[in-house]
Design a protein around this motif. Structure first.
Motif, PDB file in Angstrom:
ATOM      1  N   ALA A 100       0.837  -1.136   0.030  1.00  0.00           N
ATOM      2  CA  ALA A 100      -0.076   0.050  -0.130  1.00  0.00           C
ATOM      3  C   ALA A 100       0.992   1.153  -0.057  1.00  0.00           C
ATOM      4  O   ALA A 100       0.592   2.264  -0.651  1.00  0.00           O
ATOM      5  N   ALA A 101       1.984   1.238   0.762  1.00  0.00           N
ATOM      6  CA  ALA A 101       2.928   2.352   0.999  1.00  0.00           C
ATOM      7  C   ALA A 101       3.517   2.824  -0.531  1.00  0.00           C
ATOM      8  O   ALA A 101       3.475   3.882  -0.782  1.00  0.00           O
ATOM      9  N   ASP A 102       3.906   1.884  -1.190  1.00  0.00           N
ATOM     10  CA  ASP A 102       4.682   1.945  -2.537  1.00  0.00           C
ATOM     11  C   ASP A 102       3.704   2.784  -3.398  1.00  0.00           C
ATOM     12  O   ASP A 102       4.217   3.654  -4.202  1.00  0.00           O
ATOM     13  N   LEU A 103       2.273   2.255  -3.404  1.00  0.00           N
ATOM     14  CA  LEU A 103       1.472   2.909  -4.428  1.00  0.00           C
ATOM     15  C   LEU A 103       1.448   4.529  -3.993  1.00  0.00           C
ATOM     16  O   LEU A 103       1.522   5.205  -4.937  1.00  0.00           O
ATOM     17  N   VAL A 104       1.097   4.581  -2.524  1.00  0.00           N
ATOM     18  CA  VAL A 104       0.853   5.988  -2.108  1.00  0.00           C
ATOM     19  C   VAL A 104       1.999   6.852  -2.120  1.00  0.00           C
ATOM     20  O   VAL A 104       1.820   8.111  -2.694  1.00  0.00           O
ATOM     21  N   PHE A 105       3.094   6.563  -1.769  1.00  0.00           N
ATOM     22  CA  PHE A 105       4.166   7.380  -1.347  1.00  0.00           C
ATOM     23  C   PHE A 105       4.940   7.661  -2.679  1.00  0.00           C
ATOM     24  O   PHE A 105       5.930   8.458  -2.553  1.00  0.00           O
ATOM     25  N   ALA A 106       4.644   6.849  -3.769  1.00  0.00           N
ATOM     26  CA  ALA A 106       5.301   7.179  -4.845  1.00  0.00           C
ATOM     27  C   ALA A 106       4.734   8.176  -5.679  1.00  0.00           C
ATOM     28  O   ALA A 106       5.024   8.762  -6.651  1.00  0.00           O
ATOM     29  N   LYS A 107       3.372   8.860  -5.483  1.00  0.00           N
ATOM     30  CA  LYS A 107       2.582   9.654  -5.876  1.00  0.00           C
ATOM     31  C   LYS A 107       3.461  11.131  -5.746  1.00  0.00           C
ATOM     32  O   LYS A 107       3.774  11.573  -4.472  1.00  0.00           O
ATOM     33  N   PRO A 108       2.930  12.123  -6.242  1.00  0.00           N
ATOM     34  CA  PRO A 108       3.753  13.326  -5.956  1.00  0.00           C
ATOM     35  C   PRO A 108       2.692  14.145  -4.836  1.00  0.00           C
ATOM     36  O   PRO A 108       2.402  15.279  -5.033  1.00  0.00           O
ATOM     37  N   VAL A 109       2.671  13.550  -3.740  1.00  0.00           N
ATOM     38  CA  VAL A 109       2.083  14.052  -2.731  1.00  0.00           C
ATOM     39  C   VAL A 109       2.913  13.828  -1.485  1.00  0.00           C
ATOM     40  O   VAL A 109       3.601  12.952  -1.385  1.00  0.00           O
ATOM     41  N   ARG A 111       4.754  13.644   2.185  1.00  0.00           N
ATOM     42  CA  ARG A 111       4.397  12.647   3.388  1.00  0.00           C
ATOM     43  C   ARG A 111       3.553  13.243   4.400  1.00  0.00           C
ATOM     44  O   ARG A 111       2.720  12.885   5.093  1.00  0.00           O
ATOM     45  N   LEU A 114      -0.006  13.373   3.190  1.00  0.00           N
ATOM     46  CA  LEU A 114      -0.689  12.017   3.409  1.00  0.00           C
ATOM     47  C   LEU A 114      -1.103  11.758   4.827  1.00  0.00           C
ATOM     48  O   LEU A 114      -2.030  11.295   5.328  1.00  0.00           O
ATOM     49  N   GLU A 514      11.714   4.068   5.221  1.00  0.00           N
ATOM     50  CA  GLU A 514      12.234   3.683   3.872  1.00  0.00           C
ATOM     51  C   GLU A 514      11.498   2.379   3.349  1.00  0.00           C
ATOM     52  O   GLU A 514      11.289   1.464   4.187  1.00  0.00           O
ATOM     53  N   PHE A 515      10.457   2.399   2.449  1.00  0.00           N
ATOM     54  CA  PHE A 515       9.630   1.564   2.205  1.00  0.00           C
ATOM     55  C   PHE A 515      10.337   0.400   1.145  1.00  0.00           C
ATOM     56  O   PHE A 515      11.103   0.639   0.369  1.00  0.00           O
TER      57      PHE A 515
END
Lengths: 515, 331
Positions: A100-109, A111, A114, A514-515
């Motif tokens: 879940a983290a990889d998907l979300v934290f790769a977006k230009p938002v 931390r 989030l 670090e994810f």
């Protein structure tokens, strides 16, 4: 969020509670279940809980406020908080799980954004439930019971405030441990822990201050000066207590200042409610804490004059007067006298004092009544209660007036509530017209007695005037201008600072994950 | 799943192909290093790499080679590294670079309580699109990944392959210039794999750079222009598929009708002749190949096909990895 199953279950639960307020009507004298299908008298409700209420008490208001307080403060503020903490604790840890983290934290938002979104989602989660709950309760009471208490709506604000503090802690733990179970457990422990710290601090401070006040009072009495109540110093006993106790007390003080004030949420609600409703009308004798909560019908206030509501009844009695066609028809006087009298010096050791009992005060009054001019019949004395306090009522008729004096004693004081009604005067209680009684209508004596009962029902006498309970003591101290330990601004400010600190720590950690 | 989507706008086909969009210099990453900077596991060890626009780039390596770490460094999911990593000439992990990147992580987990459509919309908005624009792209994207019918079902009801397709859709919804696909065909059936290959080819045709990390070397061989093989945090080889799959020296020839005396006919030419009906395989150099063809034609034998045998990518990869393993054991 509306897709969240737990949220929907809780929403249904809240709606269930609200529905109860639509199904149960709190009418003037009775509780009506399912719009009158069953009726239960308030006296029966209170007696079921082992309580006897004084005649004339506002039972509807009393019961509604108790039910509201149970639902909003106890059910929602304690159990509900734990349930909501459990329901929202997974928000952050789940986002941080692998996949879940990889998907979300790769977006230009960022931390921080989030994390904040998860925090705000939690607040929204509880906010919606709190608003639905409090608004529903208010609406139910208004529509079904005709009882309008907008103050209950403030409960939603304080519930969100309280949850805001706890949720910030839960988020912080969630980020550090990345475990939902740890976040739930630690948040619940934290909630209970802060509650314990503040309760302990409250009791400690209350007794410390009481002891200090007693010491100062004793000193003042000994020196013969008047108590100002301003000087409250630590007692010698405190400074002599063992070091471990001193250390514990210091720790307790430090924790009280450092931890967010979760327990203050209840006091804040009460303050907000009072701010909305305004202080209820009441005339208070400050020293005895005797108060009159309702102006007797058909009477006007003579004393205190000028709109004052606080009096010293030992110097100037509280006086209400009813005007009839031929001038003054009824008079009610409330006076306070000292019941400490000097004993005659028989031993040669100097003057000594003693306290008069209620019976002694009443006996003196009987003697006085017996000497009254134009006395008709006997002087009667009967045992009764006023606001649950033992009293003796002395009745006699003289000078064309029915006199009744209720005598009570409280602490160092003898309290007298005297009523003087013209023998032919018939009070207009309940807005009934004046004039000769109609067939079946109550007579003058019954109506005068009814007026008196109703008036006495609105009289409140605080017992143990010098020793209120710690909660009441704190509630009074909890103001905007109080010292830091019980200052509203400090309480809110330090709690908001705690929220910021928790979110800051969570962000610091989140930046390093670090994810 | 449809592979051709003429309506879908390319990310930016006008941009010149070949320009470097991903640059890595001496990249090193150690996990679990102590405060004093000692110990830990070195996941990347001096990796240098450049990827040009419009390329399909394959990243191969055994488990623990550092492939996923490299992608995560580039996306900013992993920090505190040594060396330099840049995307679109911006430092790795910069929000502006992430805005131009699509990512399908390995073993991703989509929110199960949302529908496929809601997931795509959510990630589109997180990528900077507004709701209306996300909705506008939705139908075409669902068509592209073959999820139009199931778009309104909850993700938790999806099969692994369906979740993978929605994962690809969320990676493409904002029309990125660079797409990282970590095991894109994981859990997808053969038909679905073919569709994903078609999507990749389609994206490549539009000038999108694709970075594929896969264990399925057949897929990589079929899709990728360039391949990097990583082992133990280092780049072992980099090149085109042709460069990484050397010729074995064997030639496979299929004849219309093979004579019984084939061995005598080709006597003295090459070594290791193997015959299977009309097909035979033999190791030849270039001169011997010419002579072989001359002898076959002189006898009047028709040649149906002729292949220069190469190592498959899988064979080449296994060969390289084994060599490294042997070296490591010797040390």
């Amino acid at each position: 969020m509306l897709d969240n199953k737990i949220f929907r279950v809780l929403l249904v639960l809240v709606c269930g509670i609200v529905a109860c307020f639509f199904l149960v009507g709190f009418q003037k004298d009775e509780l009506q279940v399912v719009w009158g299908l069953w009726s239960i008298r308030y006296e029966d409700v209170f007696s079921a809980f082992g309580q006897r209420m004084a005649a004339g008490s506002d039972l509807q208001g009393l019961l509604v406020q108790r039910v509201q307080s149970t639902v909003v403060e106890t059910l929602c503020g304690s159990i509900g908080m734990i349930v909501c903490l459990s329901a929202t604790a997974f928000f952050l840890p789940r986002m941080l799980e692998k996949g879940a983290a990889d998907l979300v934290f790769a977006k230009p938002v960022s931390r921080f954004a989030l994390m904040l979104s998860r925090y705000v989602s939690g607040l929204l989660f509880v906010g919606i439930l709190a608003v639905v709950g409090t608004f529903g309760i208010w609406l139910g009471l208004l529509v079904v019971s005709g009882y309008n208490d907008p103050g209950v709506l403030w409960g939603a604000v304080t519930l969100i405030y309280l949850f805001g503090i706890l949720h910030a802690f839960s988020c912080c733990v969630g980020v550090f441990t990345r475990s939902t179970v740890a976040a739930i457990l630690m948040s619940v422990v934290f909630f209970m822990g802060t509650g314990c710290v503040h309760s302990s601090w409250l009791v400690k401070s209350f007794f410390q201050e009481s002891e200090a006040a007693d010491a100062v009072r004793a000193e003042l009495e000994h020196s013969g000066t008047e108590e100002t109540g301003e000087v409250v110093k630590p007692t010698a006993q405190e400074s002599e207590s063992p070091w471990i106790m001193r250390m514990l007390m210091t720790t307790l003080d430090s924790l009280h200042y450092a931890l967010p004030k979760t327990s203050d949420a209840d006091y804040l609600t009460k303050k907000l409610r009072k701010a909305v409703e305004g202080e209820p009308w009441r005339i208070v004798d400050d020293d005895s804490k005797l108060s009159v909560t309702e102006l007797p019908e058909g009477f006007e206030i003579v004393e205190p004059s000028g709109g004052r509501l606080h009096v010293d009844a030992s110097k100037q009695p509280i006086v209400f007067v009813a005007r009839g066609e031929h001038g003054e028809a009824g008079r009610i006087e409330i006076a306070r006298k000292t019941r400490i009298v000097e004993r005659p010096d028989t031993s040669g050791k100097g003057a000594r004092t003693r306290k008069l009992s209620t019976q002694m005060v009443a006996d003196a009054l009987v003697e006085h009544a017996k000497r009254a001019e134009g006395l008709v019949g006997d002087v009667a004395i009967e045992k009764t209660t006023v606001d649950g306090l033992y009293a003796l009522a002395v009745h006699w008729t003289a000078g064309g007036q029915n006199h009744t004096v209720h005598v009570m004693t409280s602490n160092d004081w003898a309290l007298e509530i005297a009523t003087h009604f013209a023998v032919e005067w018939k009070p207009t209680l309940g807005g009934r017209r004046r004039g000769p009684p109609e067939p079946g209508e109550r007579g003058v004596v019954e109506e005068q007695a009814r007026l008196l009962r109703h008036f006495l029902g609105g009289v409140r006498i605080a017992r143990q005037v010098d020793v209120p309970n710690p909660e009441e003591w704190y509630e009074k101290r909890f103001t905007w201008s109080a010292p830091l330990s019980s200052n509203i601004a400090f309480s809110i400010g330090s709690s908001l600072l705690f929220i910021a600190l928790m979110l800051g720590c969570a962000w610091w950690k989140l930046r390093r994950i670090e994810f | 799943m449809s592979a051709t989507t003429p309506e879908l706008e390319p990310a930016d086909t006008r941009r010149a192909r070949g320009a470097t969009i991903l640059q890595v210099r001496d990249l090193a990453k150690t996990y679990g290093r102590s405060f004093l900077g000692k110990g830990g596991f070195r996941a990347l060890d001096g990796v240098s790499l450049e990827v040009g626009r419009g390329q399909v780039f394959g990243l191969l390596g055994p488990n623990g080679a550092g492939k996923t770490t490299l992608i995560k460094v580039l996306l900013g999911l992993v920090g505190s590294y040594d060396g330099d990593a840049r995307l679109f000439d911006l430092p790795a992990g910069h929000p502006d670079s992430r805005r131009r990147v699509g990512y399908l992580p390995e073993a991703h987990r989509l929110p199960g309580y949302l529908t496929g459509r809601q997931v795509i919309r959510l990630f589109a908005m997180m990528s900077g699109l507004d709701g209306a624009e996300a909705d506008r792209r939705m139908a075409r994207l669902l068509e592209l990944v073959g999820m139009r019918e199931a778009a309104d079902r909850k993700v938790r009801e999806y099969s692994k392959g369906m979740q993978q397709r929605i994962g690809i859709a969320q990676a493409l919804v904002h029309e990125p210039e660079l797409v990282f696909l970590d095991e894109p065909t994981d859990g997808v059936d053969p038909v679905g794999r073919a569709s994903i290959r078609a999507i990749v080819q389609d994206l490549k045709a539009r000038g999108v750079t694709i970075f594929i990390n896969s264990h399925l070397l057949m897929e990589v061989e079929l899709i990728c222009d360039r391949v990097v093989i990583m082992v133990q945090g280092k780049i072992l080889r980099e090149g085109t598929i042709d460069e990484l799959t050397p010729r074995t020296g064997s030639v496979r020839i299929e004849l219309r009708a093979a004579p019984a005396d084939l061995e005598q006919l080709l006597a003295g030419l090459g070594t290791g002749l193997k015959r299977d009906g009309n097909v035979f395989e033999v190791k030849l150099n270039d001169v011997e190949l010419d002579q072989t063809i001359d002898r076959l034609r002189a006898r009047g034998l028709g040649i149906r096909s002729l292949d220069q045998r190469r190592l498959s990518l899988e064979e080449s990869f296994i060969d390289m990895v084994k060599k490294v393993a042997r070296r490591t054991v010797r040390r």
